[in-house]
Design a protein around this motif. Structure first.
Motif, short mmCIF file in Angstrom:
data_model
loop_
_atom_site.label_atom_id
_atom_site.label_comp_id
_atom_site.label_asym_id
_atom_site.label_seq_id
_atom_site.Cartn_x
_atom_site.Cartn_y
_atom_site.Cartn_z
N ARG A 11 -2.16 -6.97 -8.04
CA ARG A 11 -1.98 -6.10 -9.21
C ARG A 11 -1.55 -6.90 -10.43
O ARG A 11 -0.66 -7.73 -10.38
N TRP A 22 5.36 -6.43 -8.22
CA TRP A 22 6.76 -6.64 -7.83
C TRP A 22 6.85 -7.70 -6.73
O TRP A 22 7.89 -8.33 -6.52
N ASN A 92 -0.67 2.76 0.81
CA ASN A 92 -1.09 3.88 1.66
C ASN A 92 -0.72 3.63 3.13
O ASN A 92 -1.54 3.78 4.03
N SER A 122 8.76 -1.88 -1.26
CA SER A 122 8.05 -0.80 -1.96
C SER A 122 8.98 -0.21 -3.02
O SER A 122 10.18 -0.49 -3.02
N ARG A 130 6.65 1.55 6.82
CA ARG A 130 5.44 1.95 7.56
C ARG A 130 4.44 0.80 7.71
O ARG A 130 3.69 0.76 8.66
C1 LIG Z 1 -2.84 1.41 -3.75
C2 LIG Z 1 -1.36 1.67 -3.66
C3 LIG Z 1 -0.85 2.35 -2.58
C4 LIG Z 1 0.54 2.55 -2.45
N1 LIG Z 1 1.03 3.13 -1.30
C5 LIG Z 1 2.37 3.17 -1.12
C6 LIG Z 1 2.90 3.57 0.14
O1 LIG Z 1 2.21 3.88 1.09
N2 LIG Z 1 4.25 3.58 0.29
C7 LIG Z 1 5.10 3.24 -0.74
O2 LIG Z 1 6.31 3.26 -0.55
N3 LIG Z 1 4.62 2.82 -1.94
C8 LIG Z 1 3.27 2.78 -2.13
N4 LIG Z 1 2.76 2.32 -3.33
C9 LIG Z 1 3.70 1.95 -4.41
C10 LIG Z 1 4.12 0.51 -4.23
O3 LIG Z 1 5.31 0.47 -3.44
C11 LIG Z 1 4.39 -0.15 -5.58
O4 LIG Z 1 3.30 0.03 -6.45
C12 LIG Z 1 4.67 -1.64 -5.42
O5 LIG Z 1 5.09 -2.14 -6.68
C13 LIG Z 1 3.42 -2.39 -4.93
O6 LIG Z 1 3.65 -3.75 -4.85
P1 LIG Z 1 3.08 -4.74 -5.96
O7 LIG Z 1 3.78 -4.33 -7.26
O8 LIG Z 1 3.47 -6.12 -5.54
O9 LIG Z 1 1.60 -4.53 -6.05
C14 LIG Z 1 1.40 2.11 -3.47
C15 LIG Z 1 0.87 1.41 -4.57
C16 LIG Z 1 -0.48 1.17 -4.66
C17 LIG Z 1 -1.01 0.37 -5.82
#
Ligand SMILES: Cc1cc2nc3c(=O)[nH]c(=O)nc-3n(C[C@H](O)[C@H](O)[C@H](O)COP(=O)(O)O)c2cc1C
Length: 201
Positions: A11, A22, A92, A122, A130
């Motif tokens: 991302r 993050w 997801n 997350s 999960r």
């Molecule tokens: C495609 C997608 C699916 C996500 N699914 C979940 C999830 O299943 N559980 C959750 O707690 N957060 C979910 N999130 C939120 C993420 O915890 C949050 O966007 C986090 O910052 C993702 O890590 P990154 O910033 O390193 O990409 C999702 C985010 C994205 C982009």
């Protein structure tokens, strides 16, 4: 110890939770804490390494002379690592595809008989709870040994100040415990390899 740390997010750009991944910040904490404990860390960031979508894993390529040099260099780095670390988001409830894609390029032999210390994160209260299950299944399938002290970083977007400095001492403590346990298992396996070698195939 020589660690390879796998990030999982590709991302970029702003979102309602902040700017970019993050995982970059969590990964920086893991790297810094491991280096503070005297380890070497090579970070595999899918945004930087930019693996193509898998066409063939190395072991399935019929003509080894066509294997690109970057893939061979990465394989060598995996083989030379004493242990692995993950910094894995939850998408997801599953492993972000960029991490799966990156690891799928290499044969299990590149990872076998080494421990892996797992961190998930997350923006919600679960801290990637999960994704821990599918991640543990995947790394086990690749031959890594998961150490018990895994880390779950919940509400990750609340754990850093504006400069990206971690403001959660407890998180650093959990990361330290995970690193120390991973290094302990890596040393134990090294010792055992020295005295007994590797199991026959
Ligand atoms: C495609 C997608 C699916 C996500 N699914 C979940 C999830 O299943 N559980 C959750 O707690 N957060 C979910 N999130 C939120 C993420 O915890 C949050 O966007 C986090 O910052 C993702 O890590 P990154 O910033 O390193 O990409 C999702 C985010 C994205 C982009």
């Amino acid at each position: 110890m020589r660690f390879v740390l796998f990030l999982s997010s590709t991302r970029v750009g702003s979102s309602f939770t902040g700017v970019g991944s993050w995982g970059d910040r969590v990964g920086s904490v893991i790297k810094a804490r491991a280096e503070k404990a005297g380890h070497e860390v090579s970070v595999w960031d899918p945004k930087v390494l930019n693996f193509p979508m898998l066409q063939q894993p190395i072991q399935m390529l019929p003509d080894k002379s066509t294997i690109p040099q970057w893939m061979m260099d990465c394989k060598k780095e995996l083989e030379e690592a004493d242990a692995f670390l993950t910094c894995c988001a939850e998408y997801n409830s599953q492993i972000p595809p960029a991490l799966t894609n990156m690891l799928d390029h290499f044969p299990p032999a590149s990872f076998r008989h080494r421990p892996v210390g797992i961190t998930t994160y997350s923006v919600s209260s679960g801290g990637g709870m999960r994704v821990q299950a599918p991640l543990k299944v995947m790394v086990t399938d690749l031959g890594m040994l998961t150490v018990p002290a895994s880390v779950k970083v919940d509400f990750v977007n609340k754990k850093f100040d504006e400069q990206g400095v971690c403001t959660d001492a407890k998180m650093e403590e959990y990361v330290d415990r995970m690193i120390s346990e991973t290094a302990w298992y890596a040393q134990a396996i090294k010792n055992h390899k020295t005295s007994c070698g590797l199991p026959s195939a």
